[in-house]
Design a protein around this motif. Structure first.
Motif, PDB file in Angstrom:
ATOM      1  N   VAL A   1       0.854  -1.185   0.000  1.00  0.00           N
ATOM      2  CA  VAL A   1       0.000   0.000   0.000  1.00  0.00           C
ATOM      3  C   VAL A   1       0.891   1.236   0.000  1.00  0.00           C
ATOM      4  CG1 VAL A   1      -1.775   1.303   1.230  1.00  0.00           C
ATOM      5  CG2 VAL A   1      -1.841  -1.198   1.229  1.00  0.00           C
TER       6      VAL A   1
ATOM      7  N   ASP B   1     -10.903  -6.961  -0.427  1.00  0.00           N
ATOM      8  CA  ASP B   1     -10.775  -6.119  -1.609  1.00  0.00           C
ATOM      9  C   ASP B   1      -9.573  -5.182  -1.460  1.00  0.00           C
ATOM     10  OD1 ASP B   1     -12.125  -5.190  -4.140  1.00  0.00           O
ATOM     11  OD2 ASP B   1     -12.057  -3.296  -3.018  1.00  0.00           O
TER      12      ASP B   1
ATOM     13  N   ASP C   1      -9.233  -2.153  -2.369  1.00  0.00           N
ATOM     14  CA  ASP C   1      -9.651  -0.820  -1.921  1.00  0.00           C
ATOM     15  C   ASP C   1      -9.755  -0.763  -0.394  1.00  0.00           C
ATOM     16  OD1 ASP C   1      -9.750   0.193  -4.494  1.00  0.00           O
ATOM     17  OD2 ASP C   1     -11.903  -0.166  -4.728  1.00  0.00           O
ATOM     18  N   VAL C   2     -10.208  -1.844   0.208  1.00  0.00           N
ATOM     19  CA  VAL C   2     -10.305  -1.906   1.669  1.00  0.00           C
ATOM     20  C   VAL C   2      -8.903  -1.872   2.276  1.00  0.00           C
ATOM     21  CG1 VAL C   2     -11.022  -3.342   3.625  1.00  0.00           C
ATOM     22  CG2 VAL C   2     -12.530  -3.086   1.639  1.00  0.00           C
ATOM     23  N   THR C   3      -7.991  -2.633   1.684  1.00  0.00           N
ATOM     24  CA  THR C   3      -6.613  -2.650   2.176  1.00  0.00           C
ATOM     25  C   THR C   3      -5.962  -1.283   1.999  1.00  0.00           C
ATOM     26  OG1 THR C   3      -6.510  -4.965   1.466  1.00  0.00           O
ATOM     27  CG2 THR C   3      -4.447  -3.939   2.130  1.00  0.00           C
ATOM     28  N   ALA C   4      -6.236  -0.613   0.890  1.00  0.00           N
ATOM     29  CA  ALA C   4      -5.700   0.736   0.668  1.00  0.00           C
ATOM     30  C   ALA C   4      -6.211   1.691   1.740  1.00  0.00           C
ATOM     31  CB  ALA C   4      -6.081   1.234  -0.722  1.00  0.00           C
ATOM     32  N   THR C   5      -7.472   1.584   2.090  1.00  0.00           N
ATOM     33  CA  THR C   5      -8.047   2.428   3.143  1.00  0.00           C
ATOM     34  C   THR C   5      -7.382   2.144   4.480  1.00  0.00           C
ATOM     35  OG1 THR C   5     -10.150   2.588   1.976  1.00  0.00           O
ATOM     36  CG2 THR C   5     -10.178   3.053   4.336  1.00  0.00           C
TER      37      THR C   5
ATOM     38  N   GLU D   1      -4.158   3.975   4.435  1.00  0.00           N
ATOM     39  CA  GLU D   1      -4.386   5.414   4.590  1.00  0.00           C
ATOM     40  C   GLU D   1      -4.659   5.766   6.048  1.00  0.00           C
ATOM     41  OE1 GLU D   1      -7.350   8.884   2.892  1.00  0.00           O
ATOM     42  OE2 GLU D   1      -6.988   7.096   1.671  1.00  0.00           O
TER      43      GLU D   1
ATOM     44  N   THR E   1      -3.870  10.226  -0.929  1.00  0.00           N
ATOM     45  CA  THR E   1      -4.367   9.189  -1.823  1.00  0.00           C
ATOM     46  C   THR E   1      -3.690   7.888  -1.418  1.00  0.00           C
ATOM     47  OG1 THR E   1      -2.622   9.527  -3.471  1.00  0.00           O
ATOM     48  CG2 THR E   1      -4.667  10.785  -3.762  1.00  0.00           C
TER      49      THR E   1
ATOM     50  N   ALA F   1      -3.108   3.665  -2.722  1.00  0.00           N
ATOM     51  CA  ALA F   1      -3.246   2.638  -3.748  1.00  0.00           C
ATOM     52  C   ALA F   1      -2.655   1.344  -3.213  1.00  0.00           C
ATOM     53  CB  ALA F   1      -2.530   3.061  -5.019  1.00  0.00           C
TER      54      ALA F   1
END
Length: 117
Positions: free
Chosen positions: A7, A67, A69-73, A76, A94, A96
């Motif tokens: 990430v 997912d 996107d969940v791991t990216a969150t 973050e 941001t 990713a």
């Protein structure tokens, strides 16, 4: 079963005080862009002398079914937690996430794989 997800969280320091900037400059050698790696605790890279941008690199263990996107969150939120704990204002975050297992091999990797088989 879990997998290691890379990430990357990017952003910019916002309204640094003179003391905060001096603190970051004093620690700059530990946060060099040229020696980055993805680690569970996160690697922070910046060059505040040149520009206010920073990058965190995390290696996050995630369940196979999570997912990206969940791991990216999650990454973050780790960056925000660190920034808040150290009193640094920030903007333009941001995040990713990339699963290295799903990344196709480049030409060099394909040649190395062919040689080892």
């Amino acid at each position: 079963m879990s997998r290691g997800i890379r990430v990357t969280v990017r952003g910019a320091f916002d309204d640094l005080s003179a003391a905060q900037k001096a603190e970051l400059l004093a620690s700059a050698a530990e946060h060099d862009f040229l020696n980055t790696s993805y680690t569970p605790e996160g690697y922070l890279a910046y060059d505040v002398a040149a520009r206010p941008f920073f990058t965190f690199r995390y290696l996050i263990e995630a369940p196979e079914d999570e997912d990206l996107d969940v791991t990216a969150t999650r990454g973050e939120l780790l960056a925000v937690e660190w920034l808040d704990a150290h009193g640094y204002a920030y903007k333009n975050l941001t995040a990713a996430a990339v699963d290295p297992a799903g990344t196709p091999l480049g030409a060099r990797g394909r040649r190395a794989a062919a040689k080892s088989s």
